[in-house]
Design an enzyme around this catalytic site. Structure first.
Site, PDB file in Angstrom:
ATOM      1  N   LYS A 169     105.108  -6.553  93.113  1.00 50.58           N
ATOM      2  CA  LYS A 169     104.985  -7.610  92.793  1.00 50.58           C
ATOM      3  C   LYS A 169     106.611  -8.313  92.585  1.00 50.58           C
ATOM      4  CE  LYS A 169     100.179  -8.470  92.255  1.00 50.58           C
ATOM      5  NZ  LYS A 169      99.025  -8.474  91.411  1.00 50.58           N
ATOM      6  N   ARG A 214      95.803  -0.891  89.861  1.00 54.18           N
ATOM      7  CA  ARG A 214      95.648  -1.292  91.152  1.00 54.18           C
ATOM      8  C   ARG A 214      97.227  -1.143  91.855  1.00 54.18           C
ATOM      9  NH1 ARG A 214      96.148  -5.678  94.684  1.00 54.18           N
ATOM     10  NH2 ARG A 214      94.570  -5.837  96.280  1.00 54.18           N
TER      11      ARG A 214
HETATM   12  N1  PMM Z   1      96.617  -8.666  93.121  1.00 57.17           N
HETATM   13  C1  PMM Z   1      96.483  -8.917  94.620  1.00 57.17           C
HETATM   14  C2  PMM Z   1      95.318  -9.054  95.301  1.00 57.17           C
HETATM   15  N2  PMM Z   1      94.271  -8.745  94.713  1.00 57.17           N
HETATM   16  N3  PMM Z   1      93.223  -8.142  92.517  1.00 57.17           N
HETATM   17  C3  PMM Z   1      93.127  -7.726  91.203  1.00 57.17           C
HETATM   18  N4  PMM Z   1      92.103  -7.578  90.501  1.00 57.17           N
HETATM   19  N5  PMM Z   1      94.377  -7.807  90.473  1.00 57.17           N
HETATM   20  C4  PMM Z   1      95.508  -8.161  91.231  1.00 57.17           C
HETATM   21  O1  PMM Z   1      96.501  -8.116  90.404  1.00 57.17           O
HETATM   22  C5  PMM Z   1      95.571  -8.463  92.640  1.00 57.17           C
HETATM   23  C6  PMM Z   1      94.199  -8.471  93.189  1.00 57.17           C
HETATM   24  C7  PMM Z   1      97.929  -9.298  95.093  1.00 57.17           C
HETATM   25  O2  PMM Z   1      98.330  -8.038  95.637  1.00 57.17           O
HETATM   26  P1  PMM Z   1      98.268  -7.605  97.296  1.00 57.17           P
HETATM   27  O3  PMM Z   1      98.553  -8.381  98.216  1.00 57.17           O
HETATM   28  O4  PMM Z   1      99.199  -6.575  97.127  1.00 57.17           O
HETATM   29  O5  PMM Z   1      96.776  -7.122  97.436  1.00 57.17           O
END
Ligand code: PMM
Length: 278
Positions: A219, A258
């Site tokens: 991020k 995640r």
């Molecule tokens: N971050 C992203 C998307 N979905 N869901 C949860 N629960 N927590 C997060 O921190 C989160 C998420 C954005 O990141 P990506 O584009 O790498 O999916």
């Protein structure tokens, strides 16, 4: 740590692998829009040690356009079905109740809603009726303008309060408390140091009584930390910082991290568990 309905205690933090079936996600957008490529990557994530694979069909990066539910479902459905059919534990990253319902019908084990059930008023009733486990993440409004939404007097206290409100809303809708995982939403309506403040106070959020999921992988705040005069560290070169932050989240008691890079995180959560066990 409290149990989560349908997820046996592993004695360690879980690892959720990220699979974005989108043209525009910030780190892997466009790579897995083809269903065959997405399924192959989901199987790779599982083989690398992902305890669950989070399949998303709508980018949530700042400024991304919302995607209609039918388009989102068309992107993810063949992927969810194939992964479930191969025995992979799937969560579905969606703010649409209809998409969540279809994925659950196809065998998904968990719904991951970055709006914490705010975006679609049918979401919490769906979760209540299905009994599915869910992640309710902290975010604010729909605005992509962080100057408007990332204003806090005390970011830890306000994120805690707003997560408590989402948990209360879920329980009021009939969601089983044992089904809920909470997530501080790193990078969502939080800028720079606000993310570090939240990460440094995870036990205060855990005191809401539900397990925590933490997503820091690749991020922007990591890019800013590692940046030089030339600007932030590019997304692809944030892997070590992503691993360090996932390790520290596990050490702080997170139920799940995640991540994009599953194998190192799967190793790290085992080290964290072993470190405290002898
Ligand atoms: N971050 C992203 C998307 N979905 N869901 C949860 N629960 N927590 C997060 O921190 C989160 C998420 C954005 O990141 P990506 O584009 O790498 O999916």
């Amino acid at each position: 740590m409290s149990a989560v309905r349908g997820f046996p205690d592993l004695g360690r933090c879980r690892v959720m692998g990220i699979l974005n079936v989108t043209p525009d996600s910030f780190s892997d957008g466009g790579i897995y829009l083809d269903p065959d490529a997405a399924v192959a990557h989901g199987l790779e994530l599982a083989a690398a040690g992902a305890d669950l694979v989070d399949v998303g069909g709508e980018s949530t990066r700042p400024g991304a356009q919302r995607v209609a539910a039918d388009e989102e479902l068309a992107r993810i459905r063949p992927v969810v079905r194939a992964l479930v059919g191969s025995g992979v534990v799937v969560s579905v990253d969606t703010q649409h109740a209809s998409v969540a319902a279809a994925a659950l019908a196809d065998g998904a084990a968990m719904v991951n809603d970055v709006s914490g059930g705010r975006a679609d008023r049918a979401m919490l009733p769906l979760l209540a009726g299905s009994g599915a486990a869910c992640v309710l993440m902290h975010s604010r409004g729909e605005s992509a303008d962080m100057r408007v939404t990332a204003r806090y007097d005390d970011v830890v206290a306000e994120v805690r309060e707003e997560l408590a409100a989402r948990l209360d809303a879920a329980l009021a809708a009939g969601v089983d408390p044992e089904a809920v995982v909470l997530d501080p939403g790193i990078g969502f309506h939080k800028i720079g140091a606000q993310n570090w403040q939240v990460l440094g106070h995870l036990p205060e959020l855990a005191s809401l009584g539900r397990p925590l999921l933490v997503g820091t992988s690749r991020k922007t705040f990591l890019g800013a930390l590692l940046g030089t005069g030339d600007g932030p560290r590019p997304t692809a070169a944030r892997e070590a910082a992503s691993l360090a932050s996932a390790t520290l989240a596990a050490q702080a008691g997170a139920w799940c991290v995640r991540v994009h890079d599953v194998r190192p995180a799967a190793d790290a959560v085992r080290v964290v568990a072993a470190w405290g066990s002898a």
